[in-house]
Design a protein around this motif. Structure first.
Motif, short mmCIF file in Angstrom:
data_model
loop_
_atom_site.label_atom_id
_atom_site.label_comp_id
_atom_site.label_asym_id
_atom_site.label_seq_id
_atom_site.Cartn_x
_atom_site.Cartn_y
_atom_site.Cartn_z
N PHE A 38 90.77 52.32 9.88
CA PHE A 38 91.26 53.09 8.75
C PHE A 38 92.79 52.98 8.76
CE2 PHE A 38 87.27 54.76 10.25
CZ PHE A 38 86.53 54.93 9.09
N PHE A 39 93.41 53.30 7.64
CA PHE A 39 94.86 53.11 7.59
C PHE A 39 95.46 53.93 6.45
CE2 PHE A 39 92.56 49.63 5.56
CZ PHE A 39 93.07 49.60 4.27
N GLN A 40 96.74 54.28 6.63
CA GLN A 40 97.48 54.96 5.58
C GLN A 40 97.61 54.01 4.39
OE1 GLN A 40 99.34 58.50 6.03
NE2 GLN A 40 97.22 58.17 6.66
N TYR A 41 97.23 54.51 3.21
CA TYR A 41 97.05 53.61 2.08
C TYR A 41 97.38 54.32 0.77
CZ TYR A 41 94.52 50.29 -0.97
OH TYR A 41 94.16 49.39 -1.94
N ALA A 56 88.69 49.26 6.57
CA ALA A 56 88.29 47.86 6.69
C ALA A 56 87.46 47.70 7.96
CB ALA A 56 89.51 46.94 6.74
N VAL A 57 86.58 46.68 7.97
CA VAL A 57 85.73 46.42 9.14
C VAL A 57 85.81 44.95 9.51
CG1 VAL A 57 84.12 48.30 8.71
CG2 VAL A 57 83.68 46.05 7.71
N SER A 58 85.56 44.68 10.80
CA SER A 58 85.62 43.31 11.29
C SER A 58 84.70 43.18 12.50
CB SER A 58 87.05 42.94 11.69
OG SER A 58 87.11 41.68 12.32
N GLU A 59 84.16 42.00 12.70
CA GLU A 59 83.38 41.73 13.90
C GLU A 59 84.22 41.06 14.98
OE1 GLU A 59 79.94 39.50 12.81
OE2 GLU A 59 78.98 41.19 11.78
N ASP A 60 85.39 40.51 14.61
CA ASP A 60 86.18 39.75 15.58
C ASP A 60 87.65 40.17 15.62
OD1 ASP A 60 87.19 38.72 13.23
OD2 ASP A 60 86.46 36.68 13.56
N PRO A 68 85.29 50.79 0.65
CA PRO A 68 85.83 51.84 -0.22
C PRO A 68 86.73 52.80 0.54
CG PRO A 68 83.48 51.52 -0.64
CD PRO A 68 83.82 50.70 0.57
N ILE A 69 87.66 53.41 -0.18
CA ILE A 69 88.57 54.40 0.41
C ILE A 69 87.75 55.49 1.08
CG2 ILE A 69 90.24 56.20 -0.16
CD1 ILE A 69 91.27 54.30 -2.37
N ALA A 70 88.15 55.85 2.31
CA ALA A 70 87.39 56.82 3.09
C ALA A 70 87.77 58.26 2.78
CB ALA A 70 87.58 56.54 4.58
N LEU A 71 89.06 58.53 2.61
CA LEU A 71 89.53 59.90 2.38
C LEU A 71 90.59 59.90 1.28
CD1 LEU A 71 89.90 61.15 6.07
CD2 LEU A 71 88.13 61.86 4.44
N TYR A 72 90.44 60.81 0.33
CA TYR A 72 91.38 60.95 -0.79
C TYR A 72 92.21 62.23 -0.62
CZ TYR A 72 88.86 57.38 -3.52
OH TYR A 72 88.30 56.21 -3.97
N PRO A 73 93.43 62.26 -1.18
CA PRO A 73 94.19 63.51 -1.19
C PRO A 73 93.40 64.62 -1.88
CG PRO A 73 95.55 61.66 -1.90
CD PRO A 73 94.15 61.15 -1.83
N ASP A 74 93.72 65.88 -1.53
CA ASP A 74 93.01 67.02 -2.11
C ASP A 74 93.99 68.16 -2.32
OD1 ASP A 74 93.43 68.13 0.42
OD2 ASP A 74 91.45 67.54 1.14
N ASP A 75 93.47 69.36 -2.57
CA ASP A 75 94.34 70.51 -2.84
C ASP A 75 95.21 70.88 -1.64
OD1 ASP A 75 93.29 70.65 -5.36
OD2 ASP A 75 91.85 72.25 -4.90
N ARG A 126 79.08 56.00 8.05
CA ARG A 126 80.25 55.28 8.53
C ARG A 126 81.11 54.71 7.39
NH1 ARG A 126 77.41 52.21 13.74
NH2 ARG A 126 76.64 54.14 14.70
N VAL A 127 80.82 55.13 6.17
CA VAL A 127 81.59 54.69 5.01
C VAL A 127 82.07 55.88 4.19
CG1 VAL A 127 81.53 53.37 2.85
CG2 VAL A 127 80.37 52.48 4.89
N ASN A 128 81.16 56.79 3.88
CA ASN A 128 81.48 57.95 3.06
C ASN A 128 81.70 59.17 3.95
OD1 ASN A 128 80.85 56.77 0.26
ND2 ASN A 128 78.97 56.34 1.40
N PHE A 129 82.79 59.90 3.69
CA PHE A 129 83.16 61.04 4.53
C PHE A 129 83.14 62.33 3.72
CE2 PHE A 129 84.52 57.63 7.17
CZ PHE A 129 84.54 58.12 8.47
N THR A 130 82.72 63.41 4.38
CA THR A 130 82.71 64.75 3.80
C THR A 130 83.70 65.61 4.57
OG1 THR A 130 80.38 64.55 3.17
CG2 THR A 130 81.32 66.78 3.28
N LYS A 131 84.61 66.26 3.87
CA LYS A 131 85.58 67.11 4.54
C LYS A 131 84.94 68.45 4.91
CE LYS A 131 89.33 64.91 2.01
NZ LYS A 131 90.21 64.99 0.82
N TYR A 132 85.23 68.91 6.10
CA TYR A 132 84.72 70.18 6.61
C TYR A 132 85.22 71.32 5.72
CZ TYR A 132 84.41 74.12 9.94
OH TYR A 132 84.17 75.33 10.56
N ASP A 133 84.31 72.18 5.28
CA ASP A 133 84.72 73.24 4.35
C ASP A 133 85.46 74.37 5.04
OD1 ASP A 133 82.66 74.54 5.67
OD2 ASP A 133 81.30 74.57 3.94
#
Length: 465
Positions: A38-41, A56-60, A68-75, A126-133
């Motif tokens: 993951f990375f600052q983007y 991003a993912v890699s085998e080597d 797809p973007i894992a985490l988006y800005p929020d309130d 391992r792709v889609n993330f849910t933020k802890y409420d």
């Protein structure tokens, strides 16, 4: 995607985003046979903007696929740097259907008040993330520098440890459930090294000839006064990565090496925010190739990206006359380049783009990579490496980049081995010198691809491309 400009500076073997801005690597973790980075983007432009977590993912560790973007800005704010772990026992309770969740710990940064608070999100696929409420899991005050949580398992006292930067110190927090955290200790880098605003801490364990030791790496924003302390070992940049060698008692870190000079993770101008992968067998690191003094103006925006990651680096500690020191092995085996020829005291044509060069210096000499008009050189003397990018190509995009302090710099040799490995990749040069004791990384932006290598003096080199 169609790009506006023919790629001259976009690397072949270093990861860069297809489009947009990239900086710190985040949440490095190996899951089954895949490495996740993951990375600052910022996906909407090539300048720094509201931070997301790219993925991003890699085998080597060389060939990467963007996801797809894992985490988006929020309130709560922008999504700043952090780390990932695999919660194998579902201690957090975020698991589902018997599957261990991946937990992403990050800092939320409120853009107006700059309130920085620590948060967690979880993923079942391992792709889609849910933020802890219940975020934040560690609240923070406004106008603070409290960020970049690294979470590791604590097999000394049990539970988990979070390593967090808090202004000019490193704070350690402990948790039994990955949700509720209590401070357990702190470490002040300035007591035995450089001081400044700390960022992107990274703590890992490794075996040495003296038994088990711990390494604490810290990226740091130096004050003008602190820069003066690095004159004998660095290039006078205001952004460095330093490390400490010592012990971790389960609650805090203790610097037992107490070196006489700052110990730097990389001696070049363009390596920062390096962290290690979770869930791997040995310390394996990736860093952001950039420098906040000028990264906002890099001309790669003409090719619709800004930001590059380093090649993977295997880290270890070795015994030297001065004490235990960090050894960096830049991993290039999976690039797939074949040896083309051996050169000595001559100029050889190369395929424009990328190459790996292995050199052996029996005495003083020089290696020059260029195109007849511009070049970058590495001089080897009895005591130093002198790296010169002052005539490497585009210099006009930022006044600081063009200053002599960042264009020509001297690095003391830490070994007489004379072995070097250089990786040139369109606009990035990574150097592994002194059998890994002296890594150095820097940018150069030739107007056209470099197409020749000159080897002078008592140097013999093998070129792989």
């Amino acid at each position: 995607m169609e790009h506006k400009k023919e790629a001259v500076w976009r690397p072949e073997v270093h990861f860069s985003p297809n489009y947009g801005w990239l900086n710190d690597p985040n949440g490095l973790i190996k899951l089954d046979d895949e490495y996740h980075m993951f990375f600052q983007y910022y996906p909407e432009g090539t300048s720094w903007g509201p931070m997301h977590w790219g993925h991003a993912v890699s085998e080597d560790l060389i060939h990467w696929k963007e996801l797809p973007i894992a985490l988006y800005p929020d309130d709560m704010g922008y999504i700043f740097s952090g780390s990932c772990i695999l919660d194998k026992e579902n201690i957090s309770g975020f698991g589902k259907d018997g599957e261990a969740p991946v937990l992403a710990f990050y800092t939320s940064n409120e853009a107006t008040t700059h309130q920085e608070q620590q948060c967690v999100a979880y993923s079942h696929d391992r792709v889609n993330f849910t933020k802890y409420d219940g975020n934040p899991i560690i609240p923070g005050p406004e106008h603070s520098n409290r960020r970049d949580p690294e979470v590791i398992r604590n097999d000394i006292i049990g539970g988990f440890t979070m390593i967090l930067t808090e202004e000019e110190r490193i704070a350690f927090y402990h948790s039994e459930d990955l949700i509720h955290w209590e401070m357990s200790g702190s470490f002040a880098p300035g007591e035995s090294g450089l001081s400044g605003i700390c960022e992107c801490p990274c703590l890992f364990r490794t075996e040495t000839s003296e038994g088990e030791k711990w390494v604490l790496m810290i990226s740091m924003i130096l004050t003008e006064e602190e820069r003066k302390k690095t004159l004998s070992v660095y290039n006078k940049s205001g952004y460095v990565m330093q490390y400490y060698v010592g012990d971790f008692d389960g609650k805090t870190f203790h610097d037992t090496e107490k070196a006489d000079v700052p110990l730097l993770v990389d001696y070049g101008t363009d390596f920062y925010a390096g962290v290690v992968f979770s869930n791997v067998d040995y310390p394996l690191s990736v860093g952001w190739l950039g420098n906040w003094e000028y990264s906002a103006d890099l001309p790669t925006s003409e090719e619709e990206f800004r930001g590059v990651m380093s090649l993977p680096r295997k880290l270890s500690l070795v015994k030297t006359e001065e004490g235990l020191r960090l050894k960096t092995e830049i991993l290039t085996e999976n690039i797939g380049f074949k040896k083309s020829r051996k050169v000595s005291d001559e100029t050889a044509d190369i395929n424009a783009g990328a190459l790996v060069l292995r050199a052996s210096a029996g005495g003083e000499g020089e290696i020059i990579i260029g195109n007849g008009t511009h070049d970058i050189s590495v001089k080897i003397t009895e005591t130093d490496y002198i790296i010169d990018r002052s005539n490497s190509g585009r210099m006009d995009f930022n006044e600081k980049y063009a200053e002599e302090r960042l264009g020509i710099f001297r690095i003391p040799r830490q070994s007489k081995s004379g072995n070097l490995k250089l990786i040139w990749d369109h606009s990035v040069l990574e150097i592994e010198a002194d059998n890994g004791l002296t890594p150095a990384t820097l940018f150069a932006f030739p107007e056209k691809n470099y197409d020749r290598v000159s080897v002078k003096g008592n140097v013999t080199a093998e070129i792989f491309e």
